[in-house]
Design an enzyme around this catalytic site. Structure first.
Site, mmCIF file in Angstrom:
data_model
loop_
_atom_site.group_PDB
_atom_site.id
_atom_site.type_symbol
_atom_site.label_atom_id
_atom_site.label_comp_id
_atom_site.label_asym_id
_atom_site.label_seq_id
_atom_site.Cartn_x
_atom_site.Cartn_y
_atom_site.Cartn_z
ATOM 1 N N HIS A 65 22.593 23.798 17.280
ATOM 2 C CA HIS A 65 21.643 22.722 16.469
ATOM 3 C C HIS A 65 22.163 21.409 16.142
ATOM 4 C CE1 HIS A 65 19.493 26.496 15.732
ATOM 5 N NE2 HIS A 65 20.487 26.877 14.947
ATOM 6 N N HIS A 95 28.332 17.131 9.904
ATOM 7 C CA HIS A 95 27.642 17.054 10.996
ATOM 8 C C HIS A 95 26.782 16.272 11.266
ATOM 9 C CE1 HIS A 95 24.964 18.953 8.108
ATOM 10 N NE2 HIS A 95 23.883 18.709 8.782
ATOM 11 N N HIS A 97 22.821 14.448 12.816
ATOM 12 C CA HIS A 97 21.458 14.514 13.438
ATOM 13 C C HIS A 97 21.032 13.115 14.216
ATOM 14 C CE1 HIS A 97 20.411 17.837 10.671
ATOM 15 N NE2 HIS A 97 21.282 17.118 9.765
ATOM 16 N N HIS A 120 25.794 14.061 7.820
ATOM 17 C CA HIS A 120 25.670 15.001 6.453
ATOM 18 C C HIS A 120 27.010 15.429 6.409
ATOM 19 C CE1 HIS A 120 21.191 15.424 7.015
ATOM 20 N NE2 HIS A 120 21.504 14.488 6.485
ATOM 21 N N THR A 200 17.999 20.801 5.271
ATOM 22 C CA THR A 200 17.032 20.292 6.118
ATOM 23 C C THR A 200 16.835 21.107 7.329
ATOM 24 O OG1 THR A 200 18.509 18.891 7.457
ATOM 25 C CG2 THR A 200 17.628 17.954 5.423
#
Ligand SMILES: NS(=O)(=O)c1ccc(NCc2ccco2)c([N+](=O)[O-])c1
Ligand SMILES: [Zn+2]
Length: 262
Positions: A65, A95, A97, A120, A200
């Site tokens: 992910h 990590h 996004h 994050h 999230t």
């Protein structure tokens, strides 16, 4: 549906998560759109403190992910405290996004505008809970520091991460990553917005005190492009799916207050 069968595609993406994770339709979901003019300036909100100097990174991995850097969290060597937090929280991992183009990719948006990416830094309340897993399902269990990334010049320290991404191209790959202090990824000023929200991604637990820094850091398009060479799929799978657009869109505020430090 056992394990991680969710993703960011048409069939398994954010609009389908509620089927296996009904809390997706809850009243304190994240991310949200932050409308600066509608936030509440709270003079009682003190500064946040990040004590990362003796932090210990362990490894960097591709979990299918995102790309994740894990830290030793068996003691109080890397902590966030102050601001809206009643306890100090322990750094567990960070990590990212990101999108496929520069104008979207962050999870939180500001006045309807997305950034190219969002970092994050995830912390858990080890004063009140015995493990990250226990904390992750408690309303005051997690504190996530969110940092926006915008494109411009090269970031002088991000290359320490992008240089090793080739080692974790496939889902479930992991490699050693020691001696990295995430302090090098912070912007100059720690002014922030804060509100009560959730993870999230599934399991979407409503356990996060979000602290979002107002000042983005600047990274180059080339550096962000390196993240897009990661794959969602494992090495043994036939279909190669570039890891990009791994962000959930903003969720209903449901009357929540977003407070602003000065
Ligand atoms: N995008 S985020 O910072 O909200 C986020 C989401 C999920 C998870 N983990 C999924 C999880 C939690 C408990 C069991 O499985 C994490 N994390 O672990 O740091 C962070
Ligand atoms: Zn995240």
């Amino acid at each position: 549906m056992t394990g991680d069968q969710w993703g960011y595609g048409k069939e398994d993406g954010p609009s389908a998560w509620h089927i296996n994770y009904p809390v997706a339709l809850g009243n304190r979901q994240s991310p949200i759109d932050i409308v600066p003019d509608e936030t509440t300036l709270d003079r009682d909100l003190g500064p946040i403190f990040l004590d990362y100097d003796s932090c210990t990174s362990i490894n960097i991995s591709n979990n299918g992910h995102s790309v994740v850097v894990e830290f030793v969290d068996s003691d109080d060597r890397s902590m966030i405290r102050g601001g809206p937090l009643d306890n100090p929280y322990r750094l567990k991992q960070f990590h990212f996004h990101w999108g496929e183009k520069g104008h979207e990719g962050s999870e939180h948006t500001v006045a309807g505008l997305g950034y190219a990416s969002e970092l994050h830094l995830v912390h858990w309340n080890a004063v009140k809970y015995r493990s990250f897993t226990d904390a992750a399902s408690a309303p005051d269990g997690l504190a996530v520091l969110g940092i926006f990334l915008e494109t411009g010049d090269d970031h002088r320290w991000l290359h320490l991460i992008t240089d090793v991404l080739f080692m974790v191209k496939y889902k479930d790959s992991v490699t050693d990553f020691k001696g990295f202090n995430p302090k090098c990824l912070l912007p100059n000023r720690l002014h922030y917005w804060t509100y009560l929200g959730s993870l999230t991604t599934p399991p979407l637990h409503e356990s996060v005190t979000w602290i979002l820094l107002k000042e983005p850091i600047v990274v180059s398009d080339k550096q962000l492009g390196m993240f897009r060479m990661l794959l969602f799929n494992g090495e043994e799978e036939d279909e190669r799916k570039k890891m990009e657009n791994n962000f959930r869109p903003p969720q209903p505020l449901n009357g929540r207050e977003v407070r602003s430090s000065n």
